[in-house]
Write a protein that holds these residues in place. Sequence first.
Motif, PDB file in Angstrom:
ATOM      1  N   HIS A 202       0.834  -1.205   0.000  1.00 45.64           N
ATOM      2  CA  HIS A 202       0.000   0.000   0.000  1.00 45.64           C
ATOM      3  C   HIS A 202       0.868   1.255   0.000  1.00 45.64           C
ATOM      4  CE1 HIS A 202      -3.404   2.625   0.914  1.00 45.64           C
ATOM      5  NE2 HIS A 202      -2.650   3.180   1.856  1.00 45.64           N
ATOM      6  N   THR A 204       3.949   1.563  -1.092  1.00 42.33           N
ATOM      7  CA  THR A 204       4.646   1.693  -2.368  1.00 42.33           C
ATOM      8  C   THR A 204       3.756   2.370  -3.403  1.00 42.33           C
ATOM      9  OG1 THR A 204       5.960  -0.290  -1.903  1.00 42.33           O
ATOM     10  CG2 THR A 204       5.856   0.427  -4.192  1.00 42.33           C
ATOM     11  N   LYS A 205       2.500   2.000  -3.436  1.00 37.86           N
ATOM     12  CA  LYS A 205       1.560   2.646  -4.351  1.00 37.86           C
ATOM     13  C   LYS A 205       1.369   4.125  -3.995  1.00 37.86           C
ATOM     14  CE  LYS A 205      -1.987  -0.234  -4.116  1.00 37.86           C
ATOM     15  NZ  LYS A 205      -3.308  -0.819  -4.496  1.00 37.86           N
ATOM     16  N   LYS A 206       1.321   4.411  -2.698  1.00 36.39           N
ATOM     17  CA  LYS A 206       1.124   5.795  -2.259  1.00 36.39           C
ATOM     18  C   LYS A 206       2.304   6.671  -2.663  1.00 36.39           C
ATOM     19  CE  LYS A 206       0.128   8.661   1.783  1.00 36.39           C
ATOM     20  NZ  LYS A 206      -0.175   8.686   3.241  1.00 36.39           N
ATOM     21  N   GLN A 208       4.152   6.438  -5.219  1.00 37.05           N
ATOM     22  CA  GLN A 208       4.085   6.743  -6.655  1.00 37.05           C
ATOM     23  C   GLN A 208       3.177   7.933  -6.939  1.00 37.05           C
ATOM     24  OE1 GLN A 208       2.855   3.229  -8.805  1.00 37.05           O
ATOM     25  NE2 GLN A 208       4.015   1.929  -7.436  1.00 37.05           N
ATOM     26  N   LYS A 209       2.133   8.080  -6.126  1.00 39.70           N
ATOM     27  CA  LYS A 209       1.083   9.054  -6.432  1.00 39.70           C
ATOM     28  C   LYS A 209       1.114  10.302  -5.560  1.00 39.70           C
ATOM     29  CE  LYS A 209      -1.981   5.207  -7.697  1.00 39.70           C
ATOM     30  NZ  LYS A 209      -3.235   4.496  -7.360  1.00 39.70           N
ATOM     31  N   SER A 239       7.511  -4.024  -7.342  1.00 36.29           N
ATOM     32  CA  SER A 239       6.073  -4.230  -7.372  1.00 36.29           C
ATOM     33  C   SER A 239       5.698  -5.619  -6.853  1.00 36.29           C
ATOM     34  CB  SER A 239       5.563  -4.088  -8.809  1.00 36.29           C
ATOM     35  OG  SER A 239       6.067  -5.157  -9.598  1.00 36.29           O
ATOM     36  N   TYR A 261       7.294  -0.146 -11.207  1.00 34.32           N
ATOM     37  CA  TYR A 261       6.339   0.777 -10.626  1.00 34.32           C
ATOM     38  C   TYR A 261       4.931   0.629 -11.189  1.00 34.32           C
ATOM     39  CZ  TYR A 261      10.136   3.256  -8.334  1.00 34.32           C
ATOM     40  OH  TYR A 261      11.196   3.584  -7.540  1.00 34.32           O
ATOM     41  N   GLU A 262       4.664  -0.493 -11.837  1.00 35.24           N
ATOM     42  CA  GLU A 262       3.338  -0.669 -12.429  1.00 35.24           C
ATOM     43  C   GLU A 262       2.251  -0.701 -11.342  1.00 35.24           C
ATOM     44  OE1 GLU A 262       2.288  -4.866 -13.523  1.00 35.24           O
ATOM     45  OE2 GLU A 262       4.436  -5.114 -13.242  1.00 35.24           O
ATOM     46  N   THR A 263       1.048  -0.421 -11.742  1.00 34.40           N
ATOM     47  CA  THR A 263      -0.067  -0.449 -10.802  1.00 34.40           C
ATOM     48  C   THR A 263      -0.366  -1.881 -10.391  1.00 34.40           C
ATOM     49  OG1 THR A 263      -1.019   1.501 -11.853  1.00 34.40           O
ATOM     50  CG2 THR A 263      -2.461   0.206 -10.432  1.00 34.40           C
ATOM     51  N   PHE A 264      -0.519  -2.093  -9.100  1.00 35.56           N
ATOM     52  CA  PHE A 264      -0.781  -3.443  -8.608  1.00 35.56           C
ATOM     53  C   PHE A 264      -2.233  -3.821  -8.883  1.00 35.56           C
ATOM     54  CE2 PHE A 264       3.252  -3.370  -6.927  1.00 35.56           C
ATOM     55  CZ  PHE A 264       3.427  -2.356  -5.993  1.00 35.56           C
TER      56      PHE A 264
END
Length: 265
Positions: A202, A204-206, A208-209, A239, A261-264
Amino acid sequence: VKVGLVQWIGYTPLYVAEHDHQLPQNQRIIDFNSNYDVIEAFKEGRLDGAFLTMNEVLELIQDGMKLKVIYAIDTSNGADAILAKQGIANIKELKGKRVAYEPQSVQEYLLSRALEKNGMQMSDIKSVLCKFSEQLELRRKNGFDGIVTFEPIKHKLLATGLHTVFSSRDIPNEIVNVFVVTETAFKKNKETLIKTLQALLHATKKIQKDKSTESVVATYLHTTPDALKNAYDGVVLLSKKANLHLLSGEKTCSFAYDQAYETFS
């Protein structure tokens, strides 16, 4: 569940997860001054888990520890480096010179690989053993001609007039940082460990954005957001897909940096 680690740019997801209170309440993150200290604490049974490089984990397994690698958090792409004084243009010119590094750690691994790729051996240099936390002070004392380091200290050493002669970018995918736990901790704390992995994914996704995470991480690493942006260039956060691929057990295991860094799903 006690988990040890040293400051490292690739552990950014852990810092963000801790700041956001996403980690399990029964997990304790313990900071150490060097990977050497983390490894010693792990050997002595004072830790249930640790964030280490894969080569450090393999050495622990060779020493007889029963371990489980459960997550690959990042791969180094330049953040680990060998720096040298002005006038030393490359690795071969370190022959007979003083090179500082932390023994039994990723720094020793990077140095040995750099020497190997240049037809040299450890005996070709004058080893100066020091812990990661001692590097800046050693620089002030003019205690080396070359030094093996990593972020967040690397950019501070570069600011003193040193320059890079070799880095993890020269050995892509060889330095992978992983979350490893003892087999006992794995069996007793599966629910906690699953929550930890969910928190890391979670975070890691944050990252990125959400650019606000940069100030959070900068505080953890005692640096500035601007310096942090440059440091990010030297590491790739992995990822979920990259993890499944790396930890699949396949002998032919590769992945592209641009897929990290692709979207999970």
